[in-house]
Every structure is written in structure tokens, then in C-alpha cells.
Design an enzyme around this catalytic site. Structure first.
Site, PDB file in Angstrom:
ATOM      1  N   LYS A 167       0.833  -1.212   0.000  1.00 55.00           N
ATOM      2  CA  LYS A 167       0.000   0.000   0.000  1.00 55.00           C
ATOM      3  C   LYS A 167       0.870   1.267   0.000  1.00 55.00           C
ATOM      4  O   LYS A 167       0.599   2.238  -0.714  1.00 55.00           O
ATOM      5  CB  LYS A 167      -0.926  -0.031   1.232  1.00 55.00           C
ATOM      6  N   LYS A 235       0.765  12.090   4.881  1.00 53.75           N
ATOM      7  CA  LYS A 235       1.058  11.000   5.829  1.00 53.75           C
ATOM      8  C   LYS A 235       1.689   9.813   5.079  1.00 53.75           C
ATOM      9  O   LYS A 235       2.695   9.257   5.528  1.00 53.75           O
ATOM     10  CB  LYS A 235      -0.245  10.569   6.515  1.00 53.75           C
TER      11      LYS A 235
HETATM   12  P1  NAP Z   1     -11.464  10.074   7.281  1.00 52.93           P
HETATM   13  O1  NAP Z   1     -12.639  10.337   6.429  1.00 52.93           O
HETATM   14  O2  NAP Z   1     -10.695  11.224   7.825  1.00 52.93           O
HETATM   15  O3  NAP Z   1     -11.933   9.102   8.486  1.00 52.93           O
HETATM   16  C1  NAP Z   1     -11.073   8.826   9.550  1.00 52.93           C
HETATM   17  C2  NAP Z   1     -11.804   7.980  10.571  1.00 52.93           C
HETATM   18  O4  NAP Z   1     -10.918   7.740  11.680  1.00 52.93           O
HETATM   19  C3  NAP Z   1     -13.060   8.654  11.152  1.00 52.93           C
HETATM   20  O5  NAP Z   1     -14.030   7.665  11.392  1.00 52.93           O
HETATM   21  C4  NAP Z   1     -12.527   9.215  12.471  1.00 52.93           C
HETATM   22  O6  NAP Z   1     -13.520   9.408  13.462  1.00 52.93           O
HETATM   23  C5  NAP Z   1     -11.614   8.097  12.889  1.00 52.93           C
HETATM   24  N1  NAP Z   1     -10.643   8.522  13.910  1.00 52.93           N
HETATM   25  C6  NAP Z   1      -9.602   9.362  13.758  1.00 52.93           C
HETATM   26  N2  NAP Z   1      -8.935   9.499  14.926  1.00 52.93           N
HETATM   27  C7  NAP Z   1      -9.572   8.707  15.825  1.00 52.93           C
HETATM   28  C8  NAP Z   1      -9.352   8.408  17.191  1.00 52.93           C
HETATM   29  N3  NAP Z   1      -8.321   8.934  17.862  1.00 52.93           N
HETATM   30  N4  NAP Z   1     -10.204   7.573  17.802  1.00 52.93           N
HETATM   31  C9  NAP Z   1     -11.261   7.014  17.137  1.00 52.93           C
HETATM   32  N5  NAP Z   1     -11.506   7.255  15.835  1.00 52.93           N
HETATM   33  C10 NAP Z   1     -10.674   8.093  15.180  1.00 52.93           C
HETATM   34  O7  NAP Z   1     -10.361   9.189   6.501  1.00 52.93           O
HETATM   35  P2  NAP Z   1     -10.592   8.198   5.280  1.00 52.93           P
HETATM   36  O8  NAP Z   1     -10.451   8.951   4.016  1.00 52.93           O
HETATM   37  O9  NAP Z   1     -11.793   7.362   5.525  1.00 52.93           O
HETATM   38  O10 NAP Z   1      -9.271   7.295   5.424  1.00 52.93           O
HETATM   39  C11 NAP Z   1      -9.148   6.278   6.417  1.00 52.93           C
HETATM   40  C12 NAP Z   1      -7.838   5.512   6.138  1.00 52.93           C
HETATM   41  O11 NAP Z   1      -7.908   4.929   4.826  1.00 52.93           O
HETATM   42  C13 NAP Z   1      -6.593   6.383   6.162  1.00 52.93           C
HETATM   43  O12 NAP Z   1      -5.520   5.671   6.730  1.00 52.93           O
HETATM   44  C14 NAP Z   1      -6.336   6.651   4.680  1.00 52.93           C
HETATM   45  O13 NAP Z   1      -4.972   6.929   4.411  1.00 52.93           O
HETATM   46  C15 NAP Z   1      -6.794   5.358   4.036  1.00 52.93           C
HETATM   47  N6  NAP Z   1      -7.267   5.451   2.659  1.00 52.93           N
HETATM   48  C16 NAP Z   1      -8.079   6.478   2.271  1.00 52.93           C
HETATM   49  C17 NAP Z   1      -8.519   6.540   0.950  1.00 52.93           C
HETATM   50  C18 NAP Z   1      -9.404   7.663   0.452  1.00 52.93           C
HETATM   51  O14 NAP Z   1      -9.552   7.787  -0.764  1.00 52.93           O
HETATM   52  N7  NAP Z   1      -9.998   8.452   1.308  1.00 52.93           N
HETATM   53  C19 NAP Z   1      -8.140   5.547   0.025  1.00 52.93           C
HETATM   54  C20 NAP Z   1      -7.340   4.496   0.471  1.00 52.93           C
HETATM   55  C21 NAP Z   1      -6.905   4.451   1.783  1.00 52.93           C
HETATM   56  P3  NAP Z   1     -14.271  10.836  13.587  1.00 52.93           P
HETATM   57  O15 NAP Z   1     -15.387  10.774  12.595  1.00 52.93           O
HETATM   58  O16 NAP Z   1     -14.705  10.892  14.983  1.00 52.93           O
HETATM   59  O17 NAP Z   1     -13.241  11.901  13.251  1.00 52.93           O
END
Ligand code: NAP
Length: 283
Positions: A167, A235
């Protein structure tokens, strides 16, 4: 039938959990910010604590921001009774953090897979993600029926941390595509080529790809609502650097994305790197 849990209903986690729900699994969900747990069917249990979700589930998926978020959530999990449970972390984090969590869980009688994903919010909604898995074969087999509802390509790459290695490598490449695409658009603007025409040419050529096509509407409207935020890509570039990506483009990407984040573009989509480049380099 095993009971499934999903922690982290962000941009990715929400549609992924919805696919598990649609497949008819006995599902519980939890999100730190409760408002993001809205919209599930009555058959899904919306939990108000991590402990409640873990208690209700045999196989638990986590999809969280970064090392810090994953460590915080698993610190809470490690206080609980965990014998026989399987945890599958789909977040993009460091291999070191992931392997440390795996060891801590095994001491408590639980298993762990790293299973990060390639593909953004549209493949997450369509259940067509590419899922890269590290961990023990029997755990992989146990998780497979659930992973199949979220992904179209599921690859078991070997021991713990191997999914994350793949990844981190693919996102390094993706960052080169996005910065290259942004620079090409600004360059062709400068040469007086209509942006829509230019992007048509790119997308129809060998240099076009799913990545260029999915970002084309943002480049035409100059609106960068986050599907994958610029800070998440920053990140991942840091993870790549720490994992040994000591190449010329990597250093350039890291400095551009850091500066763009510092300049206030971190919460925009990764394609919003164009705004920073435009501000700093198109004078
Ligand atoms: P996001 O929309 O920012 O969601 C992050 C999630 O993590 C939210 O549910 C957030 O909760 C939770 N969170 C953060 N800090 C926390 C804590 N201390 N305790 C409990 N929950 C916590 O991010 P995302 O885009 O879904 O991405 C999630 C992961 O997938 C990341 O590692 C990213 O690099 C990876 N990813 C993302 C994509 C993309 O296109 N977006 C594609 C592939 C991989 P709250 O709602 O309370 O903030």
C-alpha cells in the site's frame, strides 16, 4: 454466522461498512463522532462505545486516519476480553505500529491482519477496492468472505505488514501521478490550451488512467472537496520515506505536499495540490 464489527465510519469506512450491511452480515458499527453513524438499517447495531462493539463482534474491521488513531483505538481494545476474535485493520499506517498491535493482540488470544486498500470513495461504495493483506493464512481465509463484499481484488502478500508495504508503495506512485497531473494542467494552461480539451487528450492517451480520469471533474471545476485528503497523502509520503523510499521524486513530493499542507490546503482533496502549485509556481 460470525458477528462483524466495523470501527471508523469516515469517507472510506462508511461505504465499506454499508457493503457489509448490504451483504446481510450481522453487523455492529462504531464511530468516535456519533453523527457519522447515521443511515444504517435497523438490522445493524450502532454502538456508543468501542467496548460495546467488541463485545458484540467476532471479526472486527478498523478504518482509521493514521498511526495515532489506530494506536488509540487498539489501546482501548486491548483492555477487553479478546480470545478468538480476529481484527482486520484497513487503515494506511506504518508497518511498525501494525506489527506491534498484532503482537499485543496475540498475547490476548486474538488474531490480526493488516489489510489496507487501494481505491478511493467510489470503489469503496461500489465494493471494488483492491485489498492488500498481510498476516497468517487461516486468518486471511476467515476474513475473505467479508473482504469480498468490499473489494474486487484481494491479495494475500505474506506475513504481517506485507499488505502495508504494498500500500505504501502504490501510494508513492499515486502521489507522483497527482503532482505530475497538476503540473501538466498548469503548464498547458500557460501555453493557452483549453483545460477540458487537454484533459480529454490525456485521458484518451497512454498517460491517462483511472487516477487521472477520477480527478478530471475537480480540475475542470476547481473544487477540491476531499475524497482522499491532501494531509492523508502527506502521511503516506512520510510513511514511504520512513520505509526507505530515498528517491529524487520522493523528496520533491514530500516537500511540496508538506508546504501545501502548511499553506492551508491539507483538508482539501489530494488533487488540491494544484492550488498550491498555482499559487507558488505560476507567477
Ligand atoms: P477520514 O474520512 O478522515 O476518516 C477517519 C476515521 O478515523 C473517522 O471515522 C474518524 O472518526 C476516525 N478517527 C480518527 N482518529 C480517531 C481516534 N483517535 N479515535 C477514534 N476514531 C478516530 O479518513 P478516510 O479517508 O476514511 O481514510 C481512512 C484511512 O484509509 C486512512 O488511513 C487513509 O490513508 C486510508 N485510505 C483512504 C482513501 C481515500 O480515498 N480516502 C483511500 C485508500 C486508503 P471521527 O469521525 O470521529 O473523526
Amino acid at each position: 454466522m460470525e458477528k462483524i464489527g466495523f470501527i471508523g465510519l469516515g469517507n472510506m469506512g462508511y461505504p465499506m461498512a454499508k457493503n457489509l450491511e448490504r451483504a446481510g452480515f450481522h453487523l455492529s458499527v462504531y464511530n468516535r463522532t456519533p453523527s457519522k453513524s447515521a443511515g444504517f438499517e435497523v438490522t445493524t447495531t450502532v454502538c456508543t462505545t468501542i467496548a460495546e462493539l467488541v463485545h458484540h463482534s467476532d471479526v472486527i474491521f478498523t478504518m482509521l486516519t493514521d498511526d495515532r488513531a489506530v494506536k488509540e483505538v487498539y489501546e482501548a481494545i486491548l483492555q477487553l476480553e479478546l480470545v478468538g476474535k480476529l481484527f482486520v485493520d484497513m487503515s494506511t499506517i506504518s508497518r511498525e505500529a501494525s506489527v506491534a498491535i498484532s503482537h499485543a493482540l496475540s498475547v490476548k488470544g486474538a488474531s490480526f491482519l493488516d489489510a489496507p486498500v487501494a481505491g478511493s470513495t467510489v470503489p469503496a461504495a461500489e465494493g471494488t477496492l483492491i485489498i492488500m493483506v498481510g498476516g497468517q493464512q487461516p486468518d486471511f481465509q476467515r476474513a475473505l468472505p467479508y473482504l469480498k463484499t468490499m473489494g474486487k481484488t484481494i491479495k494475500h502478500l505474506g506475513e504481517q505488514g506485507k499488505g502495508l508495504a504494498a500500500k505504501i508503495a502504490i501510494n508513492y506512485f499515486l502521489a507522483t501521478i497527482y503532482q505530475g497531473l497538476a503540473e501538466m494542467v498548469l503548464f498547458s494552461d500557460k501555453l493557452g490550451i483549453d483545460r477540458e480539451t487537454m484533459l480529454d487528450i490525456v485521458n484518451g492517451s497512454a498517460s491517462g488512467s483511472g487516477a487521472t480520469r477520477v480527478k478530471t471533474p475537480m480540475l475542470l471545476t476547481n473544487r477540491f472537496e476531499p475524497a482522499f485528503s491532501l494531509d492523508l497523502m502527506l502521511k503516506d509520503l512520510r510513511l514511504a520515506k520512513d520505509a526507505g523510499a530515498d528517491f529524487p521524486i520522493g523528496d520533491t513530493l514530500l516537500s511540496t505536499f508538506s508546504a501545501a499542507s502548511k499553506a492551508g490546503y491539507g483538508a482539501d482533496d489530494v488533487m488540491g495540490i494544484l492550488q498550491y502549485l498555482n499559487r507558488e509556481w505560476s507567477k
